[in-house]
Write a protein that holds these residues in place. Structure first.
Motif, mmCIF file in Angstrom:
data_model
loop_
_atom_site.group_PDB
_atom_site.id
_atom_site.type_symbol
_atom_site.label_atom_id
_atom_site.label_comp_id
_atom_site.label_asym_id
_atom_site.label_seq_id
_atom_site.Cartn_x
_atom_site.Cartn_y
_atom_site.Cartn_z
ATOM 1 N N LYS A 184 0.709 -1.249 -0.194
ATOM 2 C CA LYS A 184 -0.238 -0.354 -0.112
ATOM 3 C C LYS A 184 0.959 1.175 0.297
ATOM 4 N N GLN A 185 0.289 2.196 -0.637
ATOM 5 C CA GLN A 185 0.862 3.560 -0.676
ATOM 6 C C GLN A 185 -0.281 4.515 -0.488
ATOM 7 N N VAL A 186 0.700 5.628 -0.585
ATOM 8 C CA VAL A 186 -0.458 6.675 -0.098
ATOM 9 C C VAL A 186 -0.954 6.987 -1.824
ATOM 10 N N TYR A 187 -1.824 7.482 -1.792
ATOM 11 C CA TYR A 187 -2.819 7.051 -2.840
ATOM 12 C C TYR A 187 -4.550 8.361 -2.788
ATOM 13 N N THR A 188 -4.078 8.848 -4.118
ATOM 14 C CA THR A 188 -5.138 9.572 -4.002
ATOM 15 C C THR A 188 -6.244 9.386 -5.119
ATOM 16 N N GLU A 189 -7.681 8.896 -4.943
ATOM 17 C CA GLU A 189 -8.688 7.865 -6.042
ATOM 18 C C GLU A 189 -9.237 9.678 -6.813
ATOM 19 N N ASN A 190 -9.258 9.512 -7.947
ATOM 20 C CA ASN A 190 -10.318 10.034 -8.720
ATOM 21 C C ASN A 190 -11.414 9.450 -8.205
ATOM 22 N N PRO A 191 -12.580 9.951 -7.948
ATOM 23 C CA PRO A 191 -13.813 9.040 -8.220
ATOM 24 C C PRO A 191 -14.852 8.551 -9.814
ATOM 25 N N VAL A 192 -14.301 9.175 -10.684
ATOM 26 C CA VAL A 192 -14.107 9.161 -12.162
ATOM 27 C C VAL A 192 -13.821 8.341 -12.328
ATOM 28 N N HIS A 193 -14.254 6.576 -12.226
ATOM 29 C CA HIS A 193 -13.113 5.974 -12.423
ATOM 30 C C HIS A 193 -13.817 5.786 -13.989
ATOM 31 N N GLN A 194 -14.498 5.855 -14.888
ATOM 32 C CA GLN A 194 -14.344 5.095 -16.383
ATOM 33 C C GLN A 194 -15.961 5.800 -17.378
ATOM 34 N N THR A 195 -15.434 7.046 -17.854
ATOM 35 C CA THR A 195 -17.002 6.963 -19.081
ATOM 36 C C THR A 195 -16.343 6.452 -20.858
ATOM 37 N N SER A 196 -17.547 6.073 -21.050
ATOM 38 C CA SER A 196 -17.312 5.245 -22.490
ATOM 39 C C SER A 196 -18.524 6.372 -22.775
ATOM 40 N N ILE A 197 -18.548 6.246 -24.369
ATOM 41 C CA ILE A 197 -19.576 6.244 -25.001
ATOM 42 C C ILE A 197 -20.294 5.015 -25.681
ATOM 43 N N ILE A 198 -21.319 4.582 -25.541
ATOM 44 C CA ILE A 198 -21.628 3.276 -26.240
ATOM 45 C C ILE A 198 -23.145 3.773 -27.180
ATOM 46 N N TYR A 222 -22.182 6.144 -20.594
ATOM 47 C CA TYR A 222 -22.086 5.411 -19.454
ATOM 48 C C TYR A 222 -20.647 5.495 -18.129
ATOM 49 N N LEU A 223 -21.070 6.033 -17.386
ATOM 50 C CA LEU A 223 -19.847 7.001 -15.890
ATOM 51 C C LEU A 223 -19.940 6.048 -14.750
ATOM 52 N N VAL A 224 -18.575 5.355 -13.736
ATOM 53 C CA VAL A 224 -18.674 4.676 -13.233
ATOM 54 C C VAL A 224 -18.333 5.873 -12.793
ATOM 55 N N TYR A 225 -18.756 5.512 -11.103
ATOM 56 C CA TYR A 225 -18.808 7.154 -9.797
ATOM 57 C C TYR A 225 -18.215 6.666 -9.000
ATOM 58 N N ASN A 226 -17.487 6.734 -8.103
ATOM 59 C CA ASN A 226 -17.082 5.909 -7.536
ATOM 60 C C ASN A 226 -16.776 6.472 -6.147
ATOM 61 N N GLY A 227 -17.257 8.085 -5.677
ATOM 62 C CA GLY A 227 -17.626 8.894 -4.578
ATOM 63 C C GLY A 227 -17.866 9.798 -5.364
ATOM 64 N N PHE A 228 -18.378 9.880 -3.627
ATOM 65 C CA PHE A 228 -18.720 11.829 -3.890
ATOM 66 C C PHE A 228 -18.386 12.336 -3.683
ATOM 67 N N ASN A 229 -16.752 13.160 -4.296
ATOM 68 C CA ASN A 229 -15.642 13.730 -3.481
ATOM 69 C C ASN A 229 -15.948 15.073 -4.320
ATOM 70 N N LEU A 282 -28.550 7.838 -20.137
ATOM 71 C CA LEU A 282 -27.660 7.617 -19.201
ATOM 72 C C LEU A 282 -27.479 5.789 -18.280
ATOM 73 N N VAL A 283 -25.832 6.049 -18.408
ATOM 74 C CA VAL A 283 -26.166 4.431 -17.553
ATOM 75 C C VAL A 283 -25.341 5.317 -16.145
ATOM 76 N N LEU A 284 -25.527 5.316 -15.141
ATOM 77 C CA LEU A 284 -24.225 5.881 -14.097
ATOM 78 C C LEU A 284 -24.543 4.810 -12.765
ATOM 79 N N ASP A 285 -22.842 4.221 -12.570
ATOM 80 C CA ASP A 285 -22.395 2.986 -12.302
ATOM 81 C C ASP A 285 -22.083 3.599 -10.774
ATOM 82 N N LEU A 286 -23.279 3.866 -9.861
ATOM 83 C CA LEU A 286 -22.816 3.411 -8.171
ATOM 84 C C LEU A 286 -22.916 2.451 -7.686
#
Length: 483
Positions: free
Chosen positions: A209-223, A232-239, A261-265
């Motif tokens: 483990k290392q000190v890490y800062t997560e960007n909660p906007v994990h993934q976006t794509s257009i399908i 499509y949005l994978v969103y992992n935290g309301f930061n 829109l598919v919002l992946d929470l």
């Protein structure tokens, strides 16, 4: 929205501390109990959502300074007093927390922690009630695990060569450095679980483990679905520190003329209430100025009851809105707090199709309070680093509906299974595939899938301060200032 001067809030807190006249002149000589216990009681008495349900928090609970000091001294640790003041810990308030080190905690809220970048689910092996295996559910971008090439769906059944069991899994996976020993899932070519097995392999990977800062906007794509663009949005935290990145994701959707829109929470445990209102405004755009959600405080703080509105901008930036009348939201039992707020708040205005598992069931918001004259981060008592994150308000939607403690039930039930986790964003990934099928109009596939596996809940810290919905301290103070 009406605003109250900060002075009024400070006086309100002062009154909360001194409802009984005999406490107006408290000093170090009168109160011999730990200064931390004194802070715990005062803070909970001032703001706790369930204050009226706890007799020991009543404003007239103590007749004399001595009685108050004796009460505080009866608790050896601040944690003991704090737990004594919690309302129905097992069923109602599962979320309030006391924080021994607020400096580390503030880093966690900003998204920074020690992490190897892995999030995983743990299950009992087929046919066993003690043997455990894990599956990687998420590899965080640019993390240790990501740089080592680990992927969602990989299975492991041992750590440092020690087979995982219910009794050792927490200690093994809470280490800063460990080696994952990988395995494979064998379904024996049948649909039933009875003959399934976990097959150990010789493959392994050490992670530190290392000190890490997560960007909660994990993934976006257009399908593309029949000539229409699905965002499509994978969103992992309301930061709140990544509001601009969230807005940029919607700029991408806007530029590509996204019609669905598919919002992946599914792995989003919550976060900032204000950021949740921004997300709702990005999904829609046609309701600017209308009430998005409400916060209701305890009976002593009804003056603070407040509305969050749909907005068209923040911090000088215009919000990139899609003006949708329908949104698909993917959830698991890990979807909590602000994630649930978004579903509950949007459902009062547009069609929200929830796909996956029932959510956690947390409707309350919290705030960080410190040992200072007005409970804020100004003039904090330098003699200790304790803070608290108590529940202080209920979140409800514009129709006064709150999230039930049992969670939000999906419209289409589909439980993630280690037999087929799939790749996030792939059109064949089970939860996304269901959403795309519904958009395409070919029918809802795999409805009401039975629960094949139930994840084991442990005290392993995977994501900092899980199941959190908090009110930004600065934002709350700004609300109380006269505009």
């Amino acid at each position: 929205m009406k605003y109250i001067k900060l002075l009024k809030f400070s006086l309100l807190l002062l009154l909360a501390f001194t409802f009984t006249g005999c406490f107006e002149d408290r000093d170090d000589n009168a109160i011999t109990a730990s200064i931390i216990n004194d802070f715990v009681w005062k803070g909970m008495n001032a703001v706790y959502l369930y204050k009226d349900e706890i007799p020991d928090l009543a404003n007239d609970r103590f007749a004399t300074n001595g009685e108050y000091a004796d009460y505080l001294n009866s608790f050896a640790q601040p944690e003991d007093l704090f737990e004594n003041l919690i309302y129905e810990r097992a069923t109602v308030d599962r979320f309030s927390a006391i924080i021994p080190n607020y400096i580390e905690f503030e880093q966690l809220l900003s998204g920074t922690s020690k992490s190897n970048g892995l999030e995983f689910n743990l299950y009992f092996k087929p046919g066993s009630s003690t043997e455990v295996f894990g599956i990687i559910r998420l590899v965080l971008n640019n993390s240790v695990a990501d740089n080592l090439g680990l992927q969602r769906g990989q299975i492991f059944d041992a750590v440092n060569g020690t087979p995982l069991t219910e009794s050792n899994v927490s200690s093994l996976l809470n280490q800063d450095t460990y080696t994952l020993n990988f395995a494979t899932y064998d379904d024996n070519g049948t649909e039933t679980l009875d003959d399934d097995s976990i097959i150990s392999t010789t493959n392994s990977q050490e992670l530190t483990k290392q000190v890490y800062t997560e960007n909660p906007v994990h993934q976006t794509s257009i399908i593309d679905v029949d000539g229409e663009n699905v965002g499509y949005l994978v969103y992992n935290g309301f930061n709140r520190n990544f509001n601009n990145e969230l807005n940029a994701a919607f700029a991408e959707f806007q530029a590509n003329n996204v019609q669905h829109l598919v919002l992946d929470l599914r792995y989003n445990p919550g976060g900032s209430v204000l950021t949740a209102s921004y997300l709702g405004s990005m999904v829609t755009g046609q309701f600017t100025g209308e009430v998005y959600s409400k916060l209701i405080y305890n009976n002593d703080l009804q003056q603070l009851n407040d509305n969050y509105e749909f907005v068209n901008g923040f911090d000088g930036n215009s919000i990139n809105s899609l003006n949708l009348n329908k949104v698909y939201v993917l959830t698991t039992s890990r979807s909590a707090s602000a994630s649930e707020l978004v579903i509950n708040s949007l459902s009062a205005y547009i069609d929200v199709v929830q796909i996956g598992d029932a959510t956690t069931g947390k409707t309350q918001a919290s705030i960080t309070i410190y040992d200072s004259p007005n409970l804020t981060a100004e003039n904090i008592n330098p003699n200790h680093t304790y803070a608290m994150q108590p529940l202080i308000a209920n979140s409800i939607n514009v129709n006064d509906v709150e999230v039930p403690s049992s969670g939000l039930i999906p419209d289409i039930s589909l439980i993630e299974s280690p037999r087929n986790f799939g790749i996030l964003g792939d059109i064949n990934e089970p939860l996304l595939a269901v959403a795309l099928a519904d958009i395409e109009g070919i029918g809802r596939i795999n409805p009401n899938t039975p629960r094949e596996f139930t994840p084991i809940h442990t005290n392993i810290s995977i994501k900092p301060f899980e199941e959190t919905m908090y009110i930004d301290n600065n934002q709350m103070l700004n609300r109380l200032e006269l505009k």
